[in-house]
Design a protein around this motif. Structure first.
Motif, PDB file in Angstrom:
ATOM      1  N   GLN A  72      34.775  33.381 -77.356  1.00  0.00           N
ATOM      2  CA  GLN A  72      33.348  32.412 -77.610  1.00  0.00           C
ATOM      3  C   GLN A  72      32.822  32.465 -75.852  1.00  0.00           C
ATOM      4  O   GLN A  72      31.212  31.499 -76.686  1.00  0.00           O
ATOM      5  CB  GLN A  72      34.906  31.202 -76.846  1.00  0.00           C
ATOM      6  CG  GLN A  72      35.917  31.329 -78.049  1.00  0.00           C
ATOM      7  CD  GLN A  72      37.330  29.826 -77.284  1.00  0.00           C
ATOM      8  OE1 GLN A  72      36.337  28.906 -76.881  1.00  0.00           O
ATOM      9  NE2 GLN A  72      38.016  30.592 -78.098  1.00  0.00           N
ATOM     10  N   ALA A  79      37.246  29.951 -81.454  1.00  0.00           N
ATOM     11  CA  ALA A  79      37.400  28.466 -80.795  1.00  0.00           C
ATOM     12  C   ALA A  79      38.461  28.365 -81.887  1.00  0.00           C
ATOM     13  O   ALA A  79      39.925  27.618 -81.482  1.00  0.00           O
ATOM     14  CB  ALA A  79      36.556  28.115 -80.606  1.00  0.00           C
ATOM     15  N   TYR A 127      38.300  25.962 -75.304  1.00  0.00           N
ATOM     16  CA  TYR A 127      38.744  26.622 -76.633  1.00  0.00           C
ATOM     17  C   TYR A 127      38.762  25.672 -77.354  1.00  0.00           C
ATOM     18  O   TYR A 127      37.500  25.345 -78.483  1.00  0.00           O
ATOM     19  CB  TYR A 127      40.121  26.862 -77.489  1.00  0.00           C
ATOM     20  CG  TYR A 127      41.178  26.720 -76.123  1.00  0.00           C
ATOM     21  CD1 TYR A 127      41.190  25.835 -77.918  1.00  0.00           C
ATOM     22  CD2 TYR A 127      42.467  27.040 -75.955  1.00  0.00           C
ATOM     23  CE1 TYR A 127      43.134  25.240 -77.779  1.00  0.00           C
ATOM     24  CE2 TYR A 127      43.487  26.494 -75.834  1.00  0.00           C
ATOM     25  CZ  TYR A 127      43.672  25.726 -76.802  1.00  0.00           C
ATOM     26  OH  TYR A 127      44.911  25.026 -76.240  1.00  0.00           O
TER      27      TYR A 127
END
Length: 183
Positions: free
Chosen positions: A42, A80, A105
């Motif tokens: 991410q 995510a 996330y």
């Protein structure tokens, strides 16, 4: 859309991405929560998005830079969403402490969705390529410099945690740094 406004929006978005990476760093060091492999992916997505923004700030707005941002947002958003899916089952718990009611996330997925929507709007409102140069002010240079520091810091941190191999699923230390220092 006037070139000056597009430039300013890119600068502000780059600052926002830099602050996302800065906050992740803060949490990593202040709370001792090492990023998991999906978290690192991410962060890489945010770095790719920021690279597209930095190119727009430094070289002028270009649809190709927005394309790079979209690729980074989709890749980061997929990582995510994968992490959200891992923790959506009751009883599995979450990874890390929640922030304002959601885990990082989940926030990352929301932010990547905002990047996709914002990039789409910028592509619709602006020209595909702007040949007109915009005077790069101090805020733009500061935004690029801050982003460069955050991107470099994330790279160094990832190398310290994982080395050049696979990252541990549930990291507890900077394994590569510990190995290098003989701990």
């Amino acid at each position: 859309m006037p070139v000056r406004i597009a430039y300013l929006l890119n600068v502000l978005a780059l600052l926002a991405i830099s602050f996302v990476l800065l906050f992740a760093f803060y949490d990593q060091f202040a709370n001792g929560e090492l990023p998991c492999p999906l978290c690192l992916l991410q962060r890489a997505g945010f770095v790719i998005v920021g690279t597209g923004l930095a190119l727009n700030v430094l070289l002028g707005v270009d649809a190709r830079n927005y394309g790079l941002m979209l690729l980074g947002a989709v890749a980061g958003g997929a990582a995510a969403l994968r992490q959200v899916a891992l923790h959506v089952v009751p009883g599995t718990g979450g990874y890390g402490a929640p922030f304002l009611g959601m885990h990082f996330y989940t926030w990352a997925f929301v932010l990547f969705a905002v990047v996709v929507l914002g990039t789409g709007v910028m592509l619709m409102l602006g020209p595909a390529r702007v040949s007109e140069r915009v005077h790069r002010g101090g805020l733009g240079i500061l935004a690029v410099a801050l982003f460069a520091v955050m991107a470099l810091g994330n790279g160094v941190s990832t190398l310290a945690e994982c080395g050049v191999g696979l990252c541990p699923d549930n990291p507890t230390s900077y394994e590569a740094l510990d190995s290098l220092l003989g701990r």
